[in-house]
Write a protein that holds these residues in place. Structure first.
Motif, mmCIF file in Angstrom:
data_model
loop_
_atom_site.group_PDB
_atom_site.id
_atom_site.type_symbol
_atom_site.label_atom_id
_atom_site.label_comp_id
_atom_site.label_asym_id
_atom_site.label_seq_id
_atom_site.Cartn_x
_atom_site.Cartn_y
_atom_site.Cartn_z
ATOM 1 N N GLN A 168 0.817 -1.201 0.000
ATOM 2 C CA GLN A 168 0.000 0.000 0.000
ATOM 3 C C GLN A 168 0.859 1.262 0.000
ATOM 4 N N SER A 169 2.002 1.224 0.677
ATOM 5 C CA SER A 169 2.876 2.401 0.714
ATOM 6 C C SER A 169 3.377 2.766 -0.677
ATOM 7 N N LEU A 170 3.719 1.765 -1.478
ATOM 8 C CA LEU A 170 4.184 2.026 -2.842
ATOM 9 C C LEU A 170 3.036 2.544 -3.698
ATOM 10 N N MET A 171 1.825 2.011 -3.475
ATOM 11 C CA MET A 171 0.651 2.504 -4.211
ATOM 12 C C MET A 171 0.409 3.980 -3.903
ATOM 13 N N SER A 172 0.438 4.322 -2.619
ATOM 14 C CA SER A 172 0.148 5.704 -2.217
ATOM 15 C C SER A 172 1.215 6.654 -2.732
ATOM 16 N N ARG A 173 2.472 6.241 -2.642
ATOM 17 C CA ARG A 173 3.565 7.117 -3.035
ATOM 18 C C ARG A 173 3.521 7.451 -4.522
ATOM 19 N N ASN A 174 3.013 6.516 -5.321
ATOM 20 C CA ASN A 174 2.984 6.722 -6.768
ATOM 21 C C ASN A 174 1.576 7.010 -7.293
ATOM 22 N N ILE A 175 0.615 7.248 -6.360
ATOM 23 C CA ILE A 175 -0.776 7.569 -6.715
ATOM 24 C C ILE A 175 -1.317 6.524 -7.697
ATOM 25 N N LEU A 176 -1.174 5.268 -7.327
ATOM 26 C CA LEU A 176 -1.665 4.176 -8.151
ATOM 27 C C LEU A 176 -2.984 3.656 -7.586
ATOM 28 N N SER A 177 -3.800 3.067 -8.450
ATOM 29 C CA SER A 177 -5.083 2.512 -8.040
ATOM 30 C C SER A 177 -5.210 1.089 -8.564
ATOM 31 N N ILE A 178 -6.138 0.344 -7.964
ATOM 32 C CA ILE A 178 -6.425 -1.002 -8.443
ATOM 33 C C ILE A 178 -6.879 -0.919 -9.904
ATOM 34 N N GLY A 179 -6.312 -1.753 -10.742
ATOM 35 C CA GLY A 179 -6.629 -1.738 -12.164
ATOM 36 C C GLY A 179 -5.593 -1.024 -13.011
ATOM 37 N N ASP A 180 -4.730 -0.195 -12.373
ATOM 38 C CA ASP A 180 -3.647 0.453 -13.117
ATOM 39 C C ASP A 180 -2.619 -0.586 -13.546
ATOM 40 N N LYS A 181 -1.814 -0.216 -14.533
ATOM 41 C CA LYS A 181 -0.758 -1.100 -15.017
ATOM 42 C C LYS A 181 0.605 -0.441 -14.812
ATOM 43 N N ILE A 182 1.584 -1.265 -14.462
ATOM 44 C CA ILE A 182 2.948 -0.774 -14.306
ATOM 45 C C ILE A 182 3.872 -1.651 -15.139
ATOM 46 N N ARG A 183 4.941 -1.063 -15.634
ATOM 47 C CA ARG A 183 5.905 -1.814 -16.437
ATOM 48 C C ARG A 183 7.051 -2.265 -15.532
ATOM 49 N N LEU A 184 7.398 -3.532 -15.650
ATOM 50 C CA LEU A 184 8.455 -4.110 -14.824
ATOM 51 C C LEU A 184 9.566 -4.653 -15.716
ATOM 52 N N PRO A 185 10.623 -3.851 -15.939
ATOM 53 C CA PRO A 185 11.789 -4.367 -16.677
ATOM 54 C C PRO A 185 12.732 -5.093 -15.708
ATOM 55 N N LEU A 186 12.763 -6.402 -15.764
ATOM 56 C CA LEU A 186 13.528 -7.217 -14.829
ATOM 57 C C LEU A 186 14.942 -7.412 -15.360
ATOM 58 N N ARG A 187 15.944 -7.084 -14.517
ATOM 59 C CA ARG A 187 17.325 -7.093 -14.982
ATOM 60 C C ARG A 187 18.168 -8.211 -14.370
ATOM 61 N N CYS A 188 17.977 -8.520 -13.108
ATOM 62 C CA CYS A 188 18.832 -9.540 -12.494
ATOM 63 C C CYS A 188 18.096 -10.207 -11.344
ATOM 64 N N ALA A 189 18.643 -11.331 -10.900
ATOM 65 C CA ALA A 189 18.006 -12.137 -9.857
ATOM 66 C C ALA A 189 18.945 -12.280 -8.666
ATOM 67 N N LEU A 190 18.337 -12.343 -7.482
ATOM 68 C CA LEU A 190 19.090 -12.514 -6.235
ATOM 69 C C LEU A 190 18.518 -13.713 -5.492
ATOM 70 N N TYR A 191 19.314 -14.751 -5.300
ATOM 71 C CA TYR A 191 18.877 -15.942 -4.566
ATOM 72 C C TYR A 191 19.411 -15.895 -3.133
ATOM 73 N N GLY A 192 18.533 -16.197 -2.200
ATOM 74 C CA GLY A 192 18.955 -16.269 -0.804
ATOM 75 C C GLY A 192 19.242 -14.935 -0.167
ATOM 76 N N TYR A 193 18.863 -13.844 -0.824
ATOM 77 C CA TYR A 193 19.152 -12.511 -0.302
ATOM 78 C C TYR A 193 18.180 -12.184 0.819
ATOM 79 N N VAL A 194 18.692 -11.668 1.915
ATOM 80 C CA VAL A 194 17.856 -11.251 3.046
ATOM 81 C C VAL A 194 17.988 -9.742 3.184
ATOM 82 N N PRO A 195 17.026 -8.976 2.686
ATOM 83 C CA PRO A 195 17.128 -7.518 2.755
ATOM 84 C C PRO A 195 17.127 -7.026 4.192
#
Length: 622
Positions: free
Chosen positions: A292-319
């Protein structure tokens, strides 16, 4: 006739009161048993539908051990609801989305060309140098002001001192140019920081060598030629500019929300919209869920579309909770491959937002800060050539789901069919399902026993009542017939009084059953250890806001074995729906009617038998 029948009953007040009490008590017991058994069955169905059992997988790898994936636990088992999966973070760089991490505290990074003013081996010696060219400046300006530090944006012509505190000894020669990533060390000196390097791994978890990268490199005449080392340094600069201006969005591909520990433990819950359905997971639908925080910050609503350009993968990463995925924070990983090139998007697609979620806590879980959830099958490209980080799987990123109540049986089958399971730490989580289900099954068994006793009691009481008030009244029936009464009048005379008695008794018993059942539910409602199963925040489940008539049909259980007890801010309720409560109400009416039907049927049969005998025979038999 009716008055006469009632008077006949009143002549035997003791027997009448005894049978009234027995019939009322038996009816109450029967109703209580039926409602308890039905309610218990309904709550078992609720528990089955709302509880899930998952297993998290951890590999405590020793040096030299190969890195395993949870997928090695797959075997031909009908018990997997969601097969084992090892979930990486897939990083999406989208400059149009503002994230939490864009406010991160910057490291001291200055990528510059410089020339030494003195010849010196950099071994704990300070060397004065002149800045020739600037490629990148970044540092924590707020901390710099608070701590009265002298760090600033470096500019061509600046004279600074650098000291190499670790790494191989480097000889700097006047007249030559060098390039380095310098970091301010709070003594008005700079130290060479990491130069461009790669953390790329192959699909088996083996790191791919990048040939080694010195911290300081001489800028030779072919340094900036195509294919030279200068291109790698420019990629390094661009990578830092990515992180400064467009923080990576972590995308989590999965086959089900049920296997995500945060959703399983009810730490995460749907705030708006809906969950991704199992059909969408299986079909690879291009849908996603956002915090919800990301939705609010970018003024997004249910039904909107976002583009996700995926560049790399992280396995076992603990943020961690401060700088979730910034590669320059200690350089846990970098966006350069082993050739020194920036990872290009291996998959790019628009995803429709179908739901948003919130968390009670964003620490120590797999959904920490701005994680976007997508169906694993929706990513139709492989990321095996774009793995920037690889550590052994842990309980946050490897799991599977099995049927409820099958932990011991499944675990035995798993270790038999998949010997690799002995190398892994598998922890099962059912949120207390087995303890709750055991309690419910015991309750249902008790209700069934009560039902058996109630049925027997009802039959015995009805038989005794009819025996004393119908069967033993043969002589009276013969006298009434001899006096000229018709068969209908004889039926009314024999049955109307006891029918009234039975009607009052079963009505009283039904009222007693209703009172006892609701008193028990009210008592359970007041227990301090109550919890619910609804996926909403605590303030939305405040019991005081629920009307009393709705709270009466809520089931409560101990939280002693539940993981949810760890967070007192979140409560859950096994709440029976409107249809279930309606079924209970019908039982309070249907059970007395059934008892009356049985009583009336037997009474008519016995009375008819009396009437079928000739009066002279009955009178003669005394």
């Amino acid at each position: 006739m009716f008055i006469m029948s009632v008077k006949q009953l009143l002549r035997k007040p003791g027997r009448m009161f005894l049978f009234f009490s027995l019939l009322a008590s038996s009816t109450a017991l029967l109703i209580f048993a039926i409602v308890s058994m039905v309610a218990c069955g309904q709550r078992i169905d609720i528990v089955e539908s709302q509880f899930t059992t998952i297993a998290t997988v951890t590999q405590n790898a020793e040096p030299g051990d190969g890195i395993l994936k949870a997928e090695i636990l797959e075997f031909d088992s009908p018990d997997y609801i969601v097969p084992p999966e090892t979930r990486p973070f897939l990083l999406a760089y989208n400059p149009q989305l503002y994230t939490t991490n864009i406010q991160y505290t910057a490291d001291s990074i200055h990528i510059v060309e410089f020339s030494p003013l003195e010849s010196e081996q950099m071994s704990n010696n300070s060397v004065p140098v002149k800045i020739e060219k600037i490629y990148y400046n970044d540092y924590d300006r707020t901390s710099n002001t608070i701590n009265n530090l002298m760090e600033k944006d470096l500019e061509p012509g600046d004279i600074i001192s650098i000291r190499q505190e670790q790494g191989p000894v480097t000889l700097l020669e006047p007249g030559k140019r060098y390039i380095a990533n310098l970091s301010y060390n709070q003594q008005d000196e700079y130290s060479p920081y990491f130069g461009p390097f790669s953390t790329q791994y192959d699909a088996q978890g083996h790191q791919i060598s990048d040939g080694g990268r010195p911290r300081i490199e001489e800028v030779t005449k072919d340094f900036w030629l195509p294919g030279g080392r200068g291109e790698i340094w420019m990629n390094w600069v661009e990578a830092h500019q990515w992180e400064k201006n467009t923080t990576a969005l972590p995308v989590l591909p999965t086959n089900s929300l049920n296997v995500l520990p945060s959703f399983h433990s009810k730490n995460a819950y749907i705030n708006d919209g809906r969950e991704i359905t199992q059909e969408e997971f299986a079909g690879g639908a291009k849908v996603c869920m956002l915090p919800q925080s990301l939705m609010s910050r970018n003024i997004l609503s249910i039904g909107d579309k976002i583009r996700l350009p995926l560049r790399c993968a992280l396995y076992g990463y603990v943020p961690n909770g401060y700088k979730t995925l910034n590669f320059n924070c200690g350089y846990f990983f970098t966006p350069l491959d082993a050739n020194g090139d920036l990872y290009e998007p291996f998959w790019e697609e628009e995803y429709e937002i179908v739901g948003s979620y919130k968390q009670l806590s964003e620490e120590n879980n797999e959904l920490t800060y701005d994680v976007i959830i997508v169906p694993r099958q929706s990513v139709e490209a492989t990321w095996d050539d774009c793995i920037a980080y690889y550590e052994p799987m842990n309980g946050l990123n490897a799991s599977f789901q099995i049927p409820n109540g099958k932990i011991a049986e499944f675990n035995a089958s798993l270790h038999f069919a998949a010997p690799a399971a002995s190398k892994l730490e598998i922890t099962y989580h059912d949120n207390g399902y087995e303890n709750i289900m055991s309690s419910l099954l015991n309750t249902r068994l008790s209700s069934m026993l009560l039902l058996s006793v109630g049925c027997i009691a009802i039959v015995v009481v009805i038989i005794l009542l009819l025996y004393f008030f119908v069967v033993r009244e043969k002589r009276r029936t013969a006298i009434e017939r001899s006096l000229g009464m018709t068969r209908v009048q004889c039926y009314i005379s024999s049955l109307s009084g006891i029918f009234l008695l039975a009607l009052l008794a079963v009505a009283t018993g039904s009222g007693i059953g209703w009172t006892v059942m609701h008193t028990v539910m009210e008592f359970q409602l007041q227990k301090p250890s109550a919890f619910s199963l609804s996926s909403t925040a605590a303030d939305e489940n405040d019991e005081s806001a629920i009307p009393a008539e709705e709270r009466e049909d809520i089931a409560y259980f101990s939280r002693e074995y539940s993981l949810w007890a760890e967070n007192e801010q979140f409560e859950t309720t096994l709440e029976l729906d409107t249809e279930a409560v309606s079924i209970h109400n019908r039982i309070y009416y249907a059970t007395p009617l059934l008892v009356l039907f049985i009583f009336t049927t037997l009474a008519f049969i016995l009375t008819r038998k009396n009437l079928s005998i000739e009066p002279i025979t009955l009178l003669g038999g005394g």
